[in-house]
Motif scaffolding. Structure first.
Motif, short mmCIF file in Angstrom:
data_model
loop_
_atom_site.label_atom_id
_atom_site.label_comp_id
_atom_site.label_asym_id
_atom_site.label_seq_id
_atom_site.Cartn_x
_atom_site.Cartn_y
_atom_site.Cartn_z
N ALA A 1 17.14 -4.82 -5.92
CA ALA A 1 16.89 -5.00 -4.50
C ALA A 1 16.55 -3.64 -3.88
O ALA A 1 17.26 -2.65 -4.10
CB ALA A 1 18.10 -5.60 -3.82
N GLY A 2 15.46 -3.55 -3.12
CA GLY A 2 15.03 -2.30 -2.51
C GLY A 2 14.09 -1.49 -3.37
O GLY A 2 13.57 -0.46 -2.91
N PRO B 1 13.06 -7.82 -2.28
CA PRO B 1 14.13 -8.25 -1.38
C PRO B 1 15.45 -8.54 -2.07
O PRO B 1 16.50 -8.48 -1.46
CB PRO B 1 13.55 -9.51 -0.73
CG PRO B 1 12.56 -10.02 -1.72
CD PRO B 1 12.00 -8.82 -2.43
N ILE B 2 15.40 -8.88 -3.38
CA ILE B 2 16.62 -9.21 -4.12
C ILE B 2 16.54 -8.59 -5.50
O ILE B 2 15.49 -8.14 -5.95
CB ILE B 2 16.82 -10.74 -4.25
CG1 ILE B 2 15.66 -11.36 -5.03
CG2 ILE B 2 17.01 -11.40 -2.89
CD1 ILE B 2 15.84 -12.83 -5.33
N THR B 3 17.69 -8.59 -6.18
CA THR B 3 17.74 -8.17 -7.58
C THR B 3 17.47 -9.38 -8.47
O THR B 3 18.04 -10.45 -8.27
CB THR B 3 19.12 -7.58 -7.92
OG1 THR B 3 19.33 -6.41 -7.13
CG2 THR B 3 19.21 -7.21 -9.39
N LYS C 1 6.65 2.07 7.28
CA LYS C 1 7.65 1.73 6.25
C LYS C 1 7.20 0.51 5.44
O LYS C 1 7.41 0.46 4.22
CB LYS C 1 8.99 1.46 6.92
CG LYS C 1 10.08 1.02 5.97
CD LYS C 1 11.37 0.69 6.72
CE LYS C 1 12.44 0.17 5.78
NZ LYS C 1 13.68 -0.20 6.53
N TYR C 2 6.56 -0.47 6.11
CA TYR C 2 6.15 -1.69 5.43
C TYR C 2 4.97 -1.49 4.49
O TYR C 2 4.62 -2.40 3.74
CB TYR C 2 5.80 -2.76 6.45
CG TYR C 2 7.02 -3.43 7.06
CD1 TYR C 2 8.25 -3.41 6.43
CD2 TYR C 2 6.92 -4.08 8.30
CE1 TYR C 2 9.35 -4.01 6.98
CE2 TYR C 2 8.02 -4.69 8.87
CZ TYR C 2 9.24 -4.65 8.21
OH TYR C 2 10.34 -5.25 8.77
N THR C 3 4.35 -0.30 4.51
CA THR C 3 3.30 -0.05 3.52
C THR C 3 3.89 0.08 2.12
O THR C 3 3.17 -0.02 1.13
CB THR C 3 2.51 1.21 3.87
OG1 THR C 3 3.40 2.35 3.89
CG2 THR C 3 1.82 1.07 5.22
N LYS C 4 5.20 0.32 2.05
CA LYS C 4 5.91 0.28 0.77
C LYS C 4 6.52 -1.11 0.64
O LYS C 4 7.47 -1.45 1.35
CB LYS C 4 7.00 1.35 0.73
CG LYS C 4 6.46 2.77 0.76
CD LYS C 4 7.61 3.78 0.67
CE LYS C 4 7.07 5.21 0.65
NZ LYS C 4 8.18 6.20 0.56
N VAL C 5 5.98 -1.93 -0.25
CA VAL C 5 6.46 -3.30 -0.43
C VAL C 5 7.66 -3.25 -1.38
O VAL C 5 7.52 -2.86 -2.55
CB VAL C 5 5.36 -4.21 -0.98
CG1 VAL C 5 5.88 -5.64 -1.14
CG2 VAL C 5 4.14 -4.17 -0.07
N LEU C 6 8.84 -3.64 -0.89
CA LEU C 6 10.08 -3.53 -1.65
C LEU C 6 10.54 -4.91 -2.12
O LEU C 6 10.21 -5.95 -1.53
CB LEU C 6 11.17 -2.90 -0.78
CG LEU C 6 10.81 -1.59 -0.08
CD1 LEU C 6 11.99 -1.10 0.74
CD2 LEU C 6 10.37 -0.53 -1.09
#
Length: 387
Positions: free
Chosen positions: A88-89, A164-166, A157-162
């Protein structure tokens, strides 16, 4: 000479008398009485049995998240390996940030100018060099500039797509150079949490009603904490080593199938279970005290399909019983009607007897030695029930 002749004449007469006597004795000998047939029986004893049911089901991810962009732009880079585990992240994609960086810098500059103007008007309003209206407008401009900075920072910040979960990420659904937009229907990838994992099984609603009636009537005792434990089996019949726990059952009945869905959760540290796998789950229903288990080899069915058994009664005569059976437990039938504790069920020699015939009953355990010379038990302990 005459006495010798008389004795010779007497010999044939004596032989005739002997033959006649022997013939008479042979006619008076009675035929041997028929032997009483010997059968092997198992004497039924009440025992406590944990009832279980095996239900089909499929695995489902514990959590699932579709990764979508929250800003517009061009995908510059994919930053994960397809089909691997992600945290996540963890960053998955990089969207071109140049436009958003420029917007942020412009908003930051406007904010600084607005801040200085609001501070200046704050000092002058006390001296009545500016009106309160001018000061209020300067303060409002500053707050708007602050909001613009916050928004620009979020977009950047949203230009880095992270992630949401593990979980385990799917294949990439877009490539570098693709144009993505906020709110698009196509996901960039999908992340599924596999540890733990859900197993959804279906059970007929009639079975649930039967269980409730048996519990209310006292025919079944609640299995307590063990009732929530679930054992899992793969499609090839092998067992899954980790035990699961029942989470919930749906409150509605499927109109198409007449069944309800039960959900269990299983630890899946090695990821042996994958979403969509067909499995069987074994659930504990309850404990039946004083259950009567009849050996399957002693139970047959008549032309109507009714279960029957031959029993040796107190008169040592064969008696036919009609049975009501509910399920198999190992090599036995669970009998609810037709047999009771102490009944001697014939398991060997059925083909030589019929109802009403006298027999000699011998316990099967006394005549069926187990390998190594030990006597085989008359009735094995009840293993897990199968539906």
């Amino acid at each position: 000479m005459q006495p010798m002749r008389a004795r010779r004449a007497l010999i044939p007469a004596m032989l005739g008398i002997a033959i006649a006597v022997l013939s008479a004795c042979g006619k008076k000998a009675e035929a041997p009485a028929p032997q009483t047939p010997q059968v092997q029986v198992v004497t039924l004893k009440p025992q406590s049995v944990t009832l279980e049911t095996q239900l089909p089901g499929r695995t489902n991810p514990y959590a699932i998240a579709e990764v979508r962009p929250q800003v517009n732009g061009i995908i510059l880079k994919r930053m994960f390996k397809q089909g691997t585990d992600v945290k996540a992240g963890q960053q998955l994609y990089q969207i071109d940030p140049s436009t958003y960086e420029a917007t942020y810098k412009n908003a930051a500059a406007t904010l600084e100018s607005s801040r200085l103007l609001a501070q200046r008007y704050g000092r002058l309003v006390g001296d009545e060099a500016v009106s309160k209206q001018q000061y209020a407008e300067a303060q409002a401009s500053y707050e708007q500039a602050q909001a613009a900075v916050d928004r620009a920072k979020i977009d950047l910040k949203y230009t880095k797509v992270l992630s949401p979960i593990t979980g385990r990420i799917s294949r990439a659904l877009v490539t570098e150079g693709a144009l993505v937009t906020n709110g698009q229907t196509t996901a960039l990838a999908t992340v599924q949490q596999l540890d733990p994992i859900y197993v959804d099984v279906t059970q007929p609603s009639t079975s649930l009603l039967r269980l409730k009636r048996e519990l209310q009537a006292g025919q079944l005792e609640s299995a307590g904490a063990n009732a929530a434990k679930v054992t899992l089996f793969f499609e090839d019949g092998t067992s899954y080593p980790e035990p699961g726990r029942l989470e919930f059952s749906e409150v509605s009945v499927d109109e198409g199938t007449g069944s309800v869905t039960l959900r269990a959760v299983f630890p899946n540290p090695r990821h042996d279970l994958l979403p969509g796998m067909f499995v069987h789950a074994r659930l504990q229903e309850g404990v039946r005290a004083n259950a009567i288990l009849a050996p399957q080899r002693g139970v047959t069915r008549d032309l109507k399909g009714t279960a029957t058994a031959l029993v040796v009664n107190d008169k040592e005569e064969v008696e036919l019983r009609q049975l009501t059976t509910t399920r198999t437990i190992g090599d036995n039938w669970l009998v609810t009607e037709g047999l009771k504790a102490g009944d001697r069920v014939i398991v060997e020699g059925l083909q030589f007897v019929r109802p009403g015939v006298k027999v000699k009953a011998v316990e099967a355990s006394a005549t069926a030695p187990a390998p190594g010379g030990a006597s085989a038990p008359a009735a094995a302990s009840a293993p897990a029930a199968k539906s």
